[in-house]
Write a protein that holds these residues in place. Structure first.
Motif, short mmCIF file in Angstrom:
data_model
loop_
_atom_site.label_atom_id
_atom_site.label_comp_id
_atom_site.label_asym_id
_atom_site.label_seq_id
_atom_site.Cartn_x
_atom_site.Cartn_y
_atom_site.Cartn_z
N ALA A 97 -10.37 2.38 -3.07
CA ALA A 97 -10.47 2.99 -1.75
C ALA A 97 -9.63 2.20 -0.74
CB ALA A 97 -11.93 3.03 -1.30
N ALA A 98 -9.70 0.87 -0.82
CA ALA A 98 -8.91 0.03 0.09
C ALA A 98 -7.42 0.22 -0.15
CB ALA A 98 -9.29 -1.44 -0.09
N LEU A 99 -7.04 0.30 -1.41
CA LEU A 99 -5.62 0.47 -1.75
C LEU A 99 -5.11 1.83 -1.27
CD1 LEU A 99 -3.23 -0.87 -3.19
CD2 LEU A 99 -3.97 0.25 -5.31
N ASP A 100 -5.92 2.87 -1.43
CA ASP A 100 -5.54 4.20 -0.95
C ASP A 100 -5.37 4.20 0.56
OD1 ASP A 100 -5.61 5.15 -3.53
OD2 ASP A 100 -7.59 6.08 -3.34
N GLU A 101 -6.29 3.53 1.26
CA GLU A 101 -6.19 3.43 2.72
C GLU A 101 -4.95 2.67 3.14
OE1 GLU A 101 -8.27 4.60 5.37
OE2 GLU A 101 -8.82 5.94 3.73
N LEU A 102 -4.64 1.60 2.42
CA LEU A 102 -3.45 0.81 2.72
C LEU A 102 -2.20 1.66 2.60
CD1 LEU A 102 -1.91 -1.82 3.26
CD2 LEU A 102 -2.13 -2.35 0.81
N HIS A 103 -2.07 2.40 1.51
CA HIS A 103 -0.89 3.24 1.30
C HIS A 103 -0.78 4.31 2.38
CE1 HIS A 103 -0.80 2.18 -3.28
NE2 HIS A 103 -0.29 1.23 -2.51
N SER A 104 -1.91 4.88 2.77
CA SER A 104 -1.91 5.91 3.81
C SER A 104 -1.50 5.32 5.16
CB SER A 104 -3.30 6.55 3.90
OG SER A 104 -3.35 7.50 4.93
N ASN A 105 -2.08 4.18 5.49
CA ASN A 105 -1.78 3.56 6.78
C ASN A 105 -0.35 3.04 6.86
OD1 ASN A 105 -4.35 4.05 7.75
ND2 ASN A 105 -5.13 2.04 7.19
N GLN A 106 0.17 2.57 5.74
CA GLN A 106 1.56 2.10 5.72
C GLN A 106 2.50 3.20 6.19
OE1 GLN A 106 1.75 0.83 1.62
NE2 GLN A 106 1.71 -1.35 2.18
N LYS A 107 2.20 4.42 5.78
CA LYS A 107 3.05 5.56 6.14
C LYS A 107 2.70 6.11 7.52
CE LYS A 107 2.25 9.47 4.16
NZ LYS A 107 2.16 10.57 3.16
N ASP A 108 1.41 6.31 7.77
CA ASP A 108 1.00 6.97 9.01
C ASP A 108 1.20 6.10 10.25
OD1 ASP A 108 0.26 9.12 7.47
OD2 ASP A 108 -1.88 8.62 7.45
N PHE A 109 1.05 4.79 10.09
CA PHE A 109 1.17 3.89 11.25
C PHE A 109 2.40 3.00 11.16
CE2 PHE A 109 -3.26 5.15 11.13
CZ PHE A 109 -3.51 5.44 12.46
N LYS A 110 3.28 3.33 10.22
CA LYS A 110 4.57 2.65 10.11
C LYS A 110 4.43 1.14 10.04
CE LYS A 110 6.88 6.43 12.56
NZ LYS A 110 7.15 7.14 11.30
N TYR A 111 3.69 0.68 9.04
CA TYR A 111 3.55 -0.76 8.83
C TYR A 111 4.91 -1.39 8.57
CZ TYR A 111 -1.58 -0.72 8.26
OH TYR A 111 -2.95 -0.63 8.45
#
Length: 230
Positions: free
Chosen positions: A33-47
């Motif tokens: 779940a954490a890894l999925d959130e990380l991948h999503s946030n990397q894209k959505d919030f432009k990490y």
């Protein structure tokens, strides 16, 4: 942000971050779940491409927000109040250490980003809308706590904004610009997720609280409101 101080360090060994020791293909349960959130946030919030020294998605705090029916409201608010959000600013280098923006004979300037703070604000607004149209708390709470009648998303906003304003002050940055950099991605994410209603509920508190933290209150209020409504 164009300034930072490499002398700032967050506390290691706090026990709040779960270590991701396995590869993505073997991740299960909360780790997945954490890894999925990380991948999503990397894209959505432009990490930043380099990633962060400490990943907020692997913290207990993020898990609390992601699972709103698991943890009591007061526990989550207390955890937010005790968290050191400053430690989620630092971008890492290729070796997992602080990435230097610049270096002089007297100090090393660490590269920083507000992206993780934007992500956690977006998550809290989505999972814990602050008020309904009648001004009543959506969260079921029969008592007024030491945090007042603020919702979890409002409490999160308070402490995250304090972090950003303090950082701006310490590094002689324009507070209005820094807060816009924090809140802009939250607005865009809500629009993308078709979750504008939740953001509209929390936005007045975001702007009102931010205005109390700077000098030019009315100018700030107008500028940020117009910025987020573009």
């Amino acid at each position: 942000m164009d300034k930072s101080n490499g002398k700032e360090r967050f506390r290691w060994g706090s026990g709040r971050q779960r270590k991701n020791q396995r590869g993505a293909s073997s991740a299960v349960g909360t780790e997945k779940a954490a890894l999925d959130e990380l991948h999503s946030n990397q894209k959505d919030f432009k990490y930043p491409a380099e990633g962060f020294v400490e990943k907020i998605e692997y913290t207990l705090l993020y898990s609390m927000l992601l699972n709103p029916d698991v943890y009591p409201e007061e526990v989550v608010k207390d955890f937010i109040a005790e968290e050191d959000f400053n430690r989620y600013l630092f971008v890492k280098d290729a070796h997992g250490h602080f990435a230097a923006r610049s270096e002089t004979a007297t100090e090393i300037e660490a590269k920083v980003s507000y992206a993780q703070l934007s992500a956690v604000l977006g998550l809290s607004a989505e999972k814990f809308p602050p008020k309904d149209n009648n001004g009543e708390s959506i969260m079921n709470s029969s008592t007024v706590s030491k945090h007042g009648n603020k919702s979890i998303s409002e409490t999160m906003c308070k402490y995250v904004l304090k972090t950003v304003v303090r950082y701006a002050k310490e590094h002689d940055l324009d507070r209005q610009t820094e807060i816009q950099e924090l809140l802009g991605p939250v607005e865009r994410h809500a629009e993308k997720r078709n979750n504008k209603a939740a953001l509209n509920q929390v936005l007045p508190f975001y702007i009102g609280y931010a205005a109390t933290l700077i000098v030019s209150v009315w100018s700030f209020f107008l500028d940020v409101f117009l910025f987020l409504r573009k």
